[in-house]
Design a protein around this motif. Structure first.
Motif, mmCIF file in Angstrom:
data_model
loop_
_atom_site.group_PDB
_atom_site.id
_atom_site.type_symbol
_atom_site.label_atom_id
_atom_site.label_comp_id
_atom_site.label_asym_id
_atom_site.label_seq_id
_atom_site.Cartn_x
_atom_site.Cartn_y
_atom_site.Cartn_z
ATOM 1 N N PRO A 1 0.815 -1.221 0.000
ATOM 2 C CA PRO A 1 0.000 0.000 0.000
ATOM 3 C C PRO A 1 0.846 1.268 0.000
ATOM 4 N N ARG A 2 0.346 2.285 -0.701
ATOM 5 C CA ARG A 2 0.905 3.632 -0.725
ATOM 6 C C ARG A 2 2.191 3.748 -1.551
ATOM 7 N N GLN A 3 2.483 2.811 -2.406
ATOM 8 C CA GLN A 3 3.661 2.946 -3.266
ATOM 9 C C GLN A 3 3.319 3.809 -4.471
ATOM 10 N N PHE A 4 4.179 4.770 -4.756
ATOM 11 C CA PHE A 4 3.931 5.650 -5.894
ATOM 12 C C PHE A 4 3.821 4.804 -7.170
ATOM 13 N N PRO A 5 2.821 5.087 -8.006
ATOM 14 C CA PRO A 5 2.510 4.182 -9.122
ATOM 15 C C PRO A 5 3.424 4.291 -10.336
ATOM 16 N N GLU A 6 4.724 4.533 -10.097
ATOM 17 C CA GLU A 6 5.712 4.415 -11.161
ATOM 18 C C GLU A 6 6.463 3.089 -11.044
ATOM 19 N N LYS A 7 6.371 2.457 -9.873
ATOM 20 C CA LYS A 7 7.075 1.203 -9.632
ATOM 21 C C LYS A 7 6.279 0.039 -10.230
ATOM 22 N N LEU A 8 6.965 -1.042 -10.545
ATOM 23 C CA LEU A 8 6.412 -2.112 -11.375
ATOM 24 C C LEU A 8 5.045 -2.614 -10.913
ATOM 25 N N ILE A 9 4.937 -3.031 -9.658
ATOM 26 C CA ILE A 9 3.694 -3.642 -9.194
ATOM 27 C C ILE A 9 2.570 -2.624 -9.139
ATOM 28 N N ASN B 1 -8.564 2.438 -3.096
ATOM 29 C CA ASN B 1 -8.003 3.766 -2.840
ATOM 30 C C ASN B 1 -7.648 4.512 -4.123
ATOM 31 N N GLU B 2 -8.575 4.483 -5.086
ATOM 32 C CA GLU B 2 -8.338 5.202 -6.335
ATOM 33 C C GLU B 2 -8.182 6.701 -6.098
ATOM 34 N N ALA B 3 -8.847 7.214 -5.084
ATOM 35 C CA ALA B 3 -8.740 8.648 -4.790
ATOM 36 C C ALA B 3 -7.340 9.026 -4.329
ATOM 37 N N TRP B 4 -6.560 8.058 -3.897
ATOM 38 C CA TRP B 4 -5.171 8.310 -3.495
ATOM 39 C C TRP B 4 -4.249 8.351 -4.706
ATOM 40 N N TRP B 5 -4.353 7.354 -5.609
ATOM 41 C CA TRP B 5 -3.351 7.252 -6.675
ATOM 42 C C TRP B 5 -3.714 7.975 -7.960
ATOM 43 N N ARG B 6 -4.990 8.171 -8.232
ATOM 44 C CA ARG B 6 -5.358 8.848 -9.487
ATOM 45 C C ARG B 6 -4.785 10.261 -9.587
ATOM 46 N N PRO B 7 -4.893 11.088 -8.541
ATOM 47 C CA PRO B 7 -4.295 12.425 -8.643
ATOM 48 C C PRO B 7 -2.781 12.383 -8.861
ATOM 49 N N LEU B 8 -2.116 11.415 -8.271
ATOM 50 C CA LEU B 8 -0.662 11.306 -8.445
ATOM 51 C C LEU B 8 -0.301 11.003 -9.895
ATOM 52 N N LYS B 9 -1.048 10.099 -10.516
ATOM 53 C CA LYS B 9 -0.766 9.780 -11.917
ATOM 54 C C LYS B 9 -1.111 10.963 -12.824
ATOM 55 N N GLU B 10 -2.163 11.676 -12.491
ATOM 56 C CA GLU B 10 -2.550 12.832 -13.300
ATOM 57 C C GLU B 10 -1.509 13.947 -13.182
ATOM 58 N N LYS C 1 1.530 13.046 -15.300
ATOM 59 C CA LYS C 1 1.118 12.479 -16.575
ATOM 60 C C LYS C 1 2.212 12.592 -17.635
ATOM 61 N N ALA C 2 2.886 13.740 -17.683
ATOM 62 C CA ALA C 2 3.924 13.938 -18.696
ATOM 63 C C ALA C 2 5.058 12.940 -18.517
ATOM 64 N N TYR C 3 5.431 12.691 -17.260
ATOM 65 C CA TYR C 3 6.499 11.723 -16.998
ATOM 66 C C TYR C 3 6.080 10.322 -17.442
ATOM 67 N N PHE C 4 4.888 9.900 -17.066
ATOM 68 C CA PHE C 4 4.432 8.557 -17.419
ATOM 69 C C PHE C 4 4.364 8.372 -18.936
ATOM 70 N N GLN C 5 3.891 9.371 -19.646
ATOM 71 C CA GLN C 5 3.793 9.263 -21.102
ATOM 72 C C GLN C 5 5.170 9.203 -21.749
ATOM 73 N N ALA C 6 6.120 10.004 -21.223
ATOM 74 C CA ALA C 6 7.473 9.997 -21.783
ATOM 75 C C ALA C 6 8.206 8.694 -21.466
ATOM 76 N N GLN C 7 7.997 8.180 -20.257
ATOM 77 C CA GLN C 7 8.738 7.006 -19.815
ATOM 78 C C GLN C 7 8.181 5.718 -20.413
ATOM 79 N N THR D 1 1.638 3.623 -23.257
ATOM 80 C CA THR D 1 0.953 2.743 -22.310
ATOM 81 C C THR D 1 0.311 3.525 -21.169
ATOM 82 N N ASN D 2 0.510 4.853 -21.135
ATOM 83 C CA ASN D 2 -0.086 5.658 -20.072
ATOM 84 C C ASN D 2 -0.657 6.941 -20.649
#
Length: 337
Positions: free
Chosen positions: A183-191, A314-323, A326-332, A336-337
């Motif tokens: 729980p609470r891992q920033f959603p850039e890590k694999l799992i 806990n979508e309310a926790w991780w969705r704002p972080l991904k949003e 967003k630029a980082y996830f799309q570039a990396q 797929t994001n």
């Protein structure tokens, strides 16, 4: 006892603070965190109102702030670090500033204030890579051979902690852990990335052939390992902390998650591999077991089920972080994001 926890708003640090407060509610906890992209006070809602808990907003590189935070502290548990290999490839400098210089600032203050124990959280990545298919594992005597800017910065901090122990007599301990999840891992890590992409119906990126092997440690098992180390009489020493006895590739981890979530493997998208991607980490954690009696209590299957359930709830926790990132996830991860 008064603890200074650095990086306590991040993934492992926040889990540790909550665990410690539950186990030792009379202890005073000071949490020093810069609140970078991976740290959020949302992780600490359960303890924020406790009179024994104090949050200090700032950088571990701020000498005056660190000196003030260290006053009266008996135990330092040092989590604060830039920790994502991909980001270290894009911007090595911030990793050196935080992980090396920041650790040095903390060590100076710990020596000045005669801290009784400085516990440093590190990684198995400082040891480099192992050969796929081989039987070798990392141990406390494995030579350092970091292969990414992140791993090199953590190797530097490890050496600094030992040097301060030898030079200034600072009592210390170091734990080199394997890949954490939970729980609470920033959603850039694999799992976490795989789970959140599955929830969103997005492709799941796989670096290269996906055969890279990692050891996986459930975060609360890591917290209990740290607890046993810092409460023990074993000082000026190192413990490796791992979570598995069976090797598991990244692709196997991803397909286990897909199976648990009833997602077809057609969502897999193979992307260009990370530069210098280490092929295998494998941890021999027999020393901490033989010395302190610690062993992981959560199997990989159990831990993945717990982690999937947490992200679903806990979508309310991780969705704002991904949003927000967003630029980082799309570039990396390309499309797929």
């Amino acid at each position: 006892m008064t603890l200074l926890v650095t990086g306590g708003a991040g993934f492992i640090g926040s889990n540790f603070i909550q665990y410690w407060h539950q186990q030792y509610p009379e202890d005073t906890i000071r949490n020093l965190d810069a609140l970078t992209y991976a740290g959020t006070l949302e992780n600490l809602r359960e303890v924020e109102s406790a009179p024994q808990y104090t949050f200090i907003h700032g950088s571990i590189c701020d000498k005056e702030l660190v000196d003030s935070a260290m006053e009266g502290v008996g135990l330092v548990v040092h989590f604060a670090a830039e920790s994502h290999v991909d980001r270290s490839i894009r911007n090595p400098q911030i990793f050196l500033e935080t992980n090396v210089i920041g650790t040095q600032v903390l060590l100076d203050a710990a020596v000045k204030h005669t801290v009784r124990r400085f516990h440093h959280i590190s990684t198995d990545e400082v040891f480099g890579t192992l050969e796929l298919g081989g039987s070798e594992k990392f141990s406390e005597t494995t030579p350092y051979s970091p292969r990414s800017p992140y791993a090199a910065s953590k190797a530097g901090s490890d050496h600094l902690v030992r040097a301060y122990g030898e030079t200034y007599g600072l009592p210390y301990s170091i734990s080199n852990c394997s890949n954490n999840y939970g729980p609470r891992q920033f959603p850039e890590k694999l799992i976490a990335l795989t789970i959140t992409n599955c929830i969103d119906g997005k492709p799941v990126p796989v670096y290269g052939d996906g055969k890279q092997v990692r050891d996986w440690l459930y975060v609360l098992d890591h917290c209990t390992a740290i607890e046993q180390i810092i409460l023990s009489d074993h000082c000026n020493t190192t413990f490796l902390v791992g979570g598995e006895t069976k090797e598991t590739s990244n692709l196997e981890i991803i397909t286990q998650i897909l199976s648990e979530m009833n997602i077809p493997e057609t969502v897999l998208e193979y992307i260009v591999d990370r530069p210098g991607h280490d092929r295998k980490y494998s941890v021999d954690w027999s020393h901490i077991y033989n010395t302190l009696g610690w062993q992981p209590s959560v199997t990989l299957k159990e831990g993945l089920a717990k982690t999937i359930a947490w992200y679903r709830a806990n979508e309310a926790w991780w969705r704002p972080l991904k949003e927000q990132n967003k630029a980082y996830f799309q570039a990396q991860y390309h499309n797929t994001n």
